[in-house]
Design an enzyme around this catalytic site. Structure first.
Site, PDB file in Angstrom:
ATOM      1  N   GLY A 196       0.764  -0.721  -0.012  1.00  0.00           N
ATOM      2  CA  GLY A 196      -0.011   0.056  -0.041  1.00  0.00           C
ATOM      3  C   GLY A 196       0.746   1.392  -0.184  1.00  0.00           C
ATOM      4  O   GLY A 196       1.007   1.818   1.027  1.00  0.00           O
ATOM      5  N   ASP A 248      -1.673  -6.657  -4.929  1.00  0.00           N
ATOM      6  CA  ASP A 248      -2.949  -7.626  -4.420  1.00  0.00           C
ATOM      7  C   ASP A 248      -2.789  -8.070  -3.433  1.00  0.00           C
ATOM      8  O   ASP A 248      -2.786  -9.342  -3.671  1.00  0.00           O
ATOM      9  CB  ASP A 248      -3.957  -7.450  -5.314  1.00  0.00           C
ATOM     10  CG  ASP A 248      -5.453  -7.898  -4.652  1.00  0.00           C
ATOM     11  OD1 ASP A 248      -5.737  -7.215  -3.510  1.00  0.00           O
ATOM     12  OD2 ASP A 248      -6.672  -7.540  -5.528  1.00  0.00           O
ATOM     13  N   VAL A 249      -2.591  -7.323  -2.061  1.00  0.00           N
ATOM     14  CA  VAL A 249      -2.254  -8.816  -1.101  1.00  0.00           C
ATOM     15  C   VAL A 249      -3.746  -9.565  -0.721  1.00  0.00           C
ATOM     16  O   VAL A 249      -3.073 -10.444  -0.086  1.00  0.00           O
ATOM     17  CB  VAL A 249      -1.571  -7.642   0.251  1.00  0.00           C
ATOM     18  CG1 VAL A 249      -0.411  -6.849   0.219  1.00  0.00           C
ATOM     19  CG2 VAL A 249      -2.895  -7.049   0.627  1.00  0.00           C
ATOM     20  N   ASN A 290       1.138  -2.547   5.252  1.00  0.00           N
ATOM     21  CA  ASN A 290       0.504  -1.560   5.479  1.00  0.00           C
ATOM     22  C   ASN A 290      -1.291  -1.253   4.513  1.00  0.00           C
ATOM     23  O   ASN A 290      -2.405  -0.496   4.859  1.00  0.00           O
ATOM     24  CB  ASN A 290       0.988  -0.257   5.304  1.00  0.00           C
ATOM     25  CG  ASN A 290       0.674   0.884   4.750  1.00  0.00           C
ATOM     26  OD1 ASN A 290      -0.128   2.010   6.212  1.00  0.00           O
ATOM     27  ND2 ASN A 290       0.316   1.837   3.586  1.00  0.00           N
ATOM     28  N   SER A 323      -4.579   0.875  13.526  1.00  0.00           N
ATOM     29  CA  SER A 323      -5.670   1.716  13.635  1.00  0.00           C
ATOM     30  C   SER A 323      -5.944   2.002  15.063  1.00  0.00           C
ATOM     31  O   SER A 323      -6.595   0.221  15.862  1.00  0.00           O
ATOM     32  CB  SER A 323      -6.484   1.293  12.704  1.00  0.00           C
ATOM     33  OG  SER A 323      -7.643   2.377  13.204  1.00  0.00           O
ATOM     34  N   TYR A 345     -13.712  -2.961   9.763  1.00  0.00           N
ATOM     35  CA  TYR A 345     -12.669  -2.315   9.356  1.00  0.00           C
ATOM     36  C   TYR A 345     -11.671  -1.940  11.028  1.00  0.00           C
ATOM     37  O   TYR A 345     -10.935  -3.241  11.592  1.00  0.00           O
ATOM     38  CB  TYR A 345     -12.651  -0.707   8.944  1.00  0.00           C
ATOM     39  CG  TYR A 345     -11.538  -0.375   9.629  1.00  0.00           C
ATOM     40  CD1 TYR A 345     -10.484   0.103   8.116  1.00  0.00           C
ATOM     41  CD2 TYR A 345     -10.946   0.067  10.452  1.00  0.00           C
ATOM     42  CE1 TYR A 345      -9.273   1.072   8.586  1.00  0.00           C
ATOM     43  CE2 TYR A 345      -9.914   1.268  10.810  1.00  0.00           C
ATOM     44  CZ  TYR A 345      -8.894   2.043   9.233  1.00  0.00           C
ATOM     45  OH  TYR A 345      -7.668   2.114   9.562  1.00  0.00           O
ATOM     46  N   ALA A 397     -13.221  -4.486  13.862  1.00  0.00           N
ATOM     47  CA  ALA A 397     -11.857  -5.996  13.948  1.00  0.00           C
ATOM     48  C   ALA A 397     -11.178  -6.727  12.903  1.00  0.00           C
ATOM     49  O   ALA A 397     -10.562  -7.581  13.711  1.00  0.00           O
ATOM     50  CB  ALA A 397     -13.485  -6.959  12.901  1.00  0.00           C
ATOM     51  N   ILE A 443      -5.162  10.926  10.373  1.00  0.00           N
ATOM     52  CA  ILE A 443      -3.826  11.305   9.971  1.00  0.00           C
ATOM     53  C   ILE A 443      -4.710  11.744   8.360  1.00  0.00           C
ATOM     54  O   ILE A 443      -5.012  10.984   7.791  1.00  0.00           O
ATOM     55  CB  ILE A 443      -2.517   9.951   9.311  1.00  0.00           C
ATOM     56  CG1 ILE A 443      -2.860   8.696  10.709  1.00  0.00           C
ATOM     57  CG2 ILE A 443      -1.446   9.796   8.696  1.00  0.00           C
ATOM     58  CD1 ILE A 443      -1.759  10.519  11.732  1.00  0.00           C
TER      59      ILE A 443
END
Length: 267
Positions: free
Chosen positions: A14, A64-65, A91, A144, A157, A159, A190
């Site tokens: 990313g 694409d991870v 990331n 996060s 997100y 979870a 951020i």
């Protein structure tokens, strides 16, 4: 600037925008050979250009991870070329449209978990095998503050980020014997393209509620990442570091007491 990462090979997922771009730039400034990965080559190339203009080294690879085979192929390619992978910064991330759980689409749940959780699993599994061969490695996972405080309308997100923190501590236990440290960073608010909408709507409130009185910048996170990646951080593993300007220390009670204290200041 001290180049304490001279010639180390760093893979950043990313890396095309936002926090990821900031991390790539900072690692390169400290001497690392940075492999910038992500899904949009045009953005990766922008990051590469910024690094090269400042005298650093960067290479772009589409990745694409969420796709296991793609991850394995890219990591094999990097290792075959350089003979080492010293640093992994996991990331890559995404968000779905906000929705309470009873309205969240299954595909939105799957998409976010595939990128954050599965993507980190795939990358860490493949990279750790390479790091073990050299008995050295630095893995930094970007979480996060939503991991511990939640995020309305984004249970997927929150979870996935909470799961990454459990993964961090387990990996630190498993990989330490091979000279590999694993740490996690919790960014707060951020200034990134992903957060632009929130900041546009709530920026003044965020600043008011943050003890250091500003919105975070990608550089703030990047500096923390670079420290974790340094040789000097070899005795630090399994930790979770907030980079939020103190935002999560605040509460409605703090605001109430602050108003009283301010009203009692003598001229």
């Amino acid at each position: 600037m001290e180049k304490n990462l001279e010639n180390q090979v760093a893979l950043v997922t990313g890396g095309g925008t936002g926090i990821g771009r900031g991390i790539c730039i900072d690692l390169a400034q400290k001497g690392a050979k940075v492999i910038v990965t992500g899904r949009r080559m045009s953005l990766l190339q922008e990051t590469q250009s910024i690094i090269e203009k400042s005298g650093g080294y960067a290479e772009c690879l589409e990745l694409d991870v969420s796709k296991k085979e793609d991850v394995n192929q890219v990591i094999d390619k990097i290792y075959d070329k350089y003979g080492r992978i010293d640093i992994l910064v996991s990331n890559a991330g995404n968000l779905s449209n906000p929705a309470f759980i009873y309205n969240m689409k299954d595909e939105d749940w799957d998409s976010v978990l595939k990128t954050h959780l599965y993507g980190t699993f795939y990358c860490t599994k493949a990279v750790s095998k390479k790091m073990k061969l050299n008995k050295y490695g630095r893995i930094v996972i970007i979480s996060s503050v939503a991991a511990i405080h939640g995020f309305n309308g984004a249970v997927n997100y929150a979870a996935s980020k909470a799961a990454l923190e459990g993964m961090t501590m387990t990996l630190a236990k498993e990989l330490g014997v091979d000279g590999i440290t694993v740490n996690c960073i919790q960014p707060g608010i951020i200034q990134t393209p992903m957060a632009d909408g929130f900041i546009a709507a709530m920026g003044e409130t965020f600043i008011k509620d943050t003890p250091v009185k500003r919105i975070g910048e990608p550089k703030d996170v990047a500096c923390a990442v670079s420290f974790y990646c340094s040789p000097e951080a070899g005795f630090i593993t399994g930790t979770i570091l907030k980079v939020d300007g103190g935002y999560m220390l605040q509460s409605s009670m703090d605001q109430f007491v602050n108003s009283i204290c301010n009203s009692n200041i003598e001229e």
